[in-house]
Design a protein around this motif. Structure first.
Motif, PDB file in Angstrom:
ATOM      1  N   GLU A 170     -16.789 -19.685   1.191  1.00  0.00           N
ATOM      2  CA  GLU A 170     -16.154 -20.219  -0.017  1.00  0.00           C
ATOM      3  C   GLU A 170     -15.789 -19.125  -1.024  1.00  0.00           C
ATOM      4  O   GLU A 170     -14.963 -19.342  -1.905  1.00  0.00           O
ATOM      5  N   LEU A 171     -16.370 -17.943  -0.878  1.00  0.00           N
ATOM      6  CA  LEU A 171     -16.067 -16.842  -1.802  1.00  0.00           C
ATOM      7  C   LEU A 171     -15.002 -15.885  -1.267  1.00  0.00           C
ATOM      8  O   LEU A 171     -14.423 -15.113  -2.029  1.00  0.00           O
ATOM      9  N   LYS A 172     -14.733 -15.918   0.033  1.00  0.00           N
ATOM     10  CA  LYS A 172     -13.763 -15.002   0.645  1.00  0.00           C
ATOM     11  C   LYS A 172     -12.369 -15.076   0.031  1.00  0.00           C
ATOM     12  O   LYS A 172     -11.723 -14.043  -0.125  1.00  0.00           O
ATOM     13  N   PRO A 173     -11.871 -16.259  -0.349  1.00  0.00           N
ATOM     14  CA  PRO A 173     -10.536 -16.287  -0.971  1.00  0.00           C
ATOM     15  C   PRO A 173     -10.443 -15.454  -2.257  1.00  0.00           C
ATOM     16  O   PRO A 173      -9.376 -14.954  -2.591  1.00  0.00           O
ATOM     17  N   GLY A 174     -11.547 -15.280  -2.952  1.00  0.00           N
ATOM     18  CA  GLY A 174     -11.536 -14.430  -4.147  1.00  0.00           C
ATOM     19  C   GLY A 174     -11.150 -13.004  -3.817  1.00  0.00           C
ATOM     20  O   GLY A 174     -10.428 -12.349  -4.568  1.00  0.00           O
ATOM     21  N   VAL A 175     -11.619 -12.550  -2.667  1.00  0.00           N
ATOM     22  CA  VAL A 175     -11.274 -11.195  -2.225  1.00  0.00           C
ATOM     23  C   VAL A 175      -9.879 -11.189  -1.611  1.00  0.00           C
ATOM     24  O   VAL A 175      -9.027 -10.384  -1.986  1.00  0.00           O
ATOM     25  N   SER A 176      -9.640 -12.098  -0.663  1.00  0.00           N
ATOM     26  CA  SER A 176      -8.383 -12.056   0.091  1.00  0.00           C
ATOM     27  C   SER A 176      -7.156 -12.464  -0.724  1.00  0.00           C
ATOM     28  O   SER A 176      -6.052 -12.017  -0.427  1.00  0.00           O
ATOM     29  N   LYS A 177      -7.337 -13.259  -1.742  1.00  0.00           N
ATOM     30  CA  LYS A 177      -6.186 -13.712  -2.543  1.00  0.00           C
ATOM     31  C   LYS A 177      -5.986 -12.913  -3.831  1.00  0.00           C
ATOM     32  O   LYS A 177      -4.897 -12.919  -4.398  1.00  0.00           O
ATOM     33  N   PHE A 178      -7.037 -12.248  -4.306  1.00  0.00           N
ATOM     34  CA  PHE A 178      -6.930 -11.561  -5.591  1.00  0.00           C
ATOM     35  C   PHE A 178      -7.246 -10.070  -5.508  1.00  0.00           C
ATOM     36  O   PHE A 178      -6.429  -9.243  -5.901  1.00  0.00           O
ATOM     37  N   ILE A 179      -8.423  -9.725  -5.017  1.00  0.00           N
ATOM     38  CA  ILE A 179      -8.853  -8.322  -5.029  1.00  0.00           C
ATOM     39  C   ILE A 179      -8.065  -7.490  -4.018  1.00  0.00           C
ATOM     40  O   ILE A 179      -7.504  -6.445  -4.367  1.00  0.00           O
ATOM     41  N   ALA A 180      -8.020  -7.911  -2.777  1.00  0.00           N
ATOM     42  CA  ALA A 180      -7.359  -7.123  -1.738  1.00  0.00           C
ATOM     43  C   ALA A 180      -5.870  -6.903  -2.023  1.00  0.00           C
ATOM     44  O   ALA A 180      -5.400  -5.763  -1.912  1.00  0.00           O
ATOM     45  N   PRO A 181      -5.087  -7.936  -2.386  1.00  0.00           N
ATOM     46  CA  PRO A 181      -3.671  -7.666  -2.660  1.00  0.00           C
ATOM     47  C   PRO A 181      -3.466  -6.665  -3.806  1.00  0.00           C
ATOM     48  O   PRO A 181      -2.593  -5.794  -3.723  1.00  0.00           O
ATOM     49  N   SER A 182      -4.281  -6.760  -4.842  1.00  0.00           N
ATOM     50  CA  SER A 182      -4.164  -5.823  -5.957  1.00  0.00           C
ATOM     51  C   SER A 182      -4.546  -4.412  -5.510  1.00  0.00           C
ATOM     52  O   SER A 182      -3.841  -3.437  -5.811  1.00  0.00           O
ATOM     53  N   ALA A 183      -5.648  -4.293  -4.790  1.00  0.00           N
ATOM     54  CA  ALA A 183      -6.074  -2.977  -4.303  1.00  0.00           C
ATOM     55  C   ALA A 183      -5.040  -2.387  -3.350  1.00  0.00           C
ATOM     56  O   ALA A 183      -4.752  -1.185  -3.396  1.00  0.00           O
ATOM     57  N   LEU A 184      -4.445  -3.223  -2.497  1.00  0.00           N
ATOM     58  CA  LEU A 184      -3.430  -2.737  -1.560  1.00  0.00           C
ATOM     59  C   LEU A 184      -2.155  -2.292  -2.272  1.00  0.00           C
ATOM     60  O   LEU A 184      -1.470  -1.378  -1.813  1.00  0.00           O
ATOM     61  N   PHE A 185      -1.835  -2.911  -3.405  1.00  0.00           N
ATOM     62  CA  PHE A 185      -0.682  -2.468  -4.198  1.00  0.00           C
ATOM     63  C   PHE A 185      -0.894  -1.023  -4.646  1.00  0.00           C
ATOM     64  O   PHE A 185      -0.045  -0.154  -4.438  1.00  0.00           O
ATOM     65  N   PHE A 186      -2.040  -0.761  -5.277  1.00  0.00           N
ATOM     66  CA  PHE A 186      -2.324   0.591  -5.760  1.00  0.00           C
ATOM     67  C   PHE A 186      -2.508   1.561  -4.592  1.00  0.00           C
ATOM     68  O   PHE A 186      -2.112   2.733  -4.680  1.00  0.00           O
ATOM     69  N   PHE A 187      -3.072   1.090  -3.498  1.00  0.00           N
ATOM     70  CA  PHE A 187      -3.296   1.902  -2.307  1.00  0.00           C
ATOM     71  C   PHE A 187      -1.981   2.438  -1.749  1.00  0.00           C
ATOM     72  O   PHE A 187      -1.810   3.636  -1.545  1.00  0.00           O
ATOM     73  N   ARG A 188      -1.029   1.535  -1.529  1.00  0.00           N
ATOM     74  CA  ARG A 188       0.210   1.984  -0.897  1.00  0.00           C
ATOM     75  C   ARG A 188       1.078   2.808  -1.838  1.00  0.00           C
ATOM     76  O   ARG A 188       1.696   3.792  -1.419  1.00  0.00           O
ATOM     77  N   TRP A 189       1.104   2.459  -3.131  1.00  0.00           N
ATOM     78  CA  TRP A 189       1.914   3.250  -4.064  1.00  0.00           C
ATOM     79  C   TRP A 189       1.264   4.593  -4.364  1.00  0.00           C
ATOM     80  O   TRP A 189       1.958   5.601  -4.573  1.00  0.00           O
ATOM     81  N   ALA A 190      -0.045   4.664  -4.375  1.00  0.00           N
ATOM     82  CA  ALA A 190      -0.721   5.951  -4.534  1.00  0.00           C
ATOM     83  C   ALA A 190      -0.421   6.848  -3.337  1.00  0.00           C
ATOM     84  O   ALA A 190      -0.204   8.059  -3.500  1.00  0.00           O
ATOM     85  N   ALA A 191      -0.372   6.264  -2.138  1.00  0.00           N
ATOM     86  CA  ALA A 191      -0.019   7.041  -0.947  1.00  0.00           C
ATOM     87  C   ALA A 191       1.393   7.605  -1.090  1.00  0.00           C
ATOM     88  O   ALA A 191       1.625   8.801  -0.860  1.00  0.00           O
ATOM     89  N   ALA A 192       2.334   6.762  -1.485  1.00  0.00           N
ATOM     90  CA  ALA A 192       3.725   7.213  -1.629  1.00  0.00           C
ATOM     91  C   ALA A 192       3.849   8.303  -2.694  1.00  0.00           C
ATOM     92  O   ALA A 192       4.529   9.316  -2.483  1.00  0.00           O
ATOM     93  N   LEU A 193       3.189   8.115  -3.817  1.00  0.00           N
ATOM     94  CA  LEU A 193       3.302   9.089  -4.906  1.00  0.00           C
ATOM     95  C   LEU A 193       2.538  10.376  -4.601  1.00  0.00           C
ATOM     96  O   LEU A 193       2.945  11.457  -5.048  1.00  0.00           O
TER      97      LEU A 193
END
Length: 187
Positions: free
Chosen positions: A69-92
């Motif tokens: 019941e807690l996994k959606p908190g990570v998969s819907k909110f934390i992971a997408p946000s972290a992946l945004f910064f992850f991929r743009w930090a890689a590019a930059l």
């Protein structure tokens, strides 16, 4: 004080102002443009590798222990946000690294492993492979695994495994890449 530190954008702005004061008050052993590019390269690199290590040392091993019941908190909110910064930090990180090498006139020498540039060349190639993995393997598969794009359950599971394997590949490559980057002495 809590109001100030509770606002990430304000903290980052203040940190930028402080960094600029240091940059211009205490000149580095190089011209300001090079110093600023190296500083940005390091900042983006720390963000990229820090998130890579967060995913591999914290999120991936912890997710099986998180109640369903807690996994959606990570998969819907934390992971997408972290992946945004992850991929743009890689590019930059890659972009600023290429600009640094180009401006210092050793980009081609490094990429073809000319003597004196082998170490940085290895580091650059490893970083390019890692950035490719981020944008063209990890991110497309994470979009499926996290349900950001439609996919059947079997496809999501396979995508999650593929993303994990390539994330772990990047963790493996990062150790040698970091060594190469910090020990290059300018040719």
């Amino acid at each position: 004080m809590a109001k100030f530190f509770g606002n990430l954008h304000l903290v980052l702005a203040a940190g930028l102002v402080l960094a600029l004061l240091v940059i211009f008050a205490v000149p580095a052993n190089t011209i300001a443009e090079q110093a600023i590019l190296r500083w940005l390269h390091l900042f983006f690199g720390i963000t990229w590798i820090g998130l890579l290590y967060y995913f591999n040392f914290v999120q991936i091993p912890t997710m099986p222990k998180v109640p369903a019941e807690l996994k959606p908190g990570v998969s819907k909110f934390i992971a997408p946000s972290a992946l945004f910064f992850f991929r743009w930090a890689a590019a930059l990180t890659v972009l600023t690294g290429v600009v640094i090498a180009w401006r210092a006139a050793y980009l081609v020498e490094a990429l073809i492993f000319k003597p004196g540039f082998v170490l940085i060349g290895i580091g650059m190639w490893l970083a390019l492979i890692m950035a490719f993995n981020v944008w063209f393997v990890i991110w497309p598969n994470q979009k499926k695994a996290l349900g950001l794009v439609p996919a059947e359950d079997a496809v999501k599971a396979k995508a999650a495994t593929t993303a994990m394997i390539f994330s772990r590949t990047n963790t493996l490559l990062s150790l040698a890449m970091l060594y190469c980057m910090i020990n290059f002495n300018g040719g």
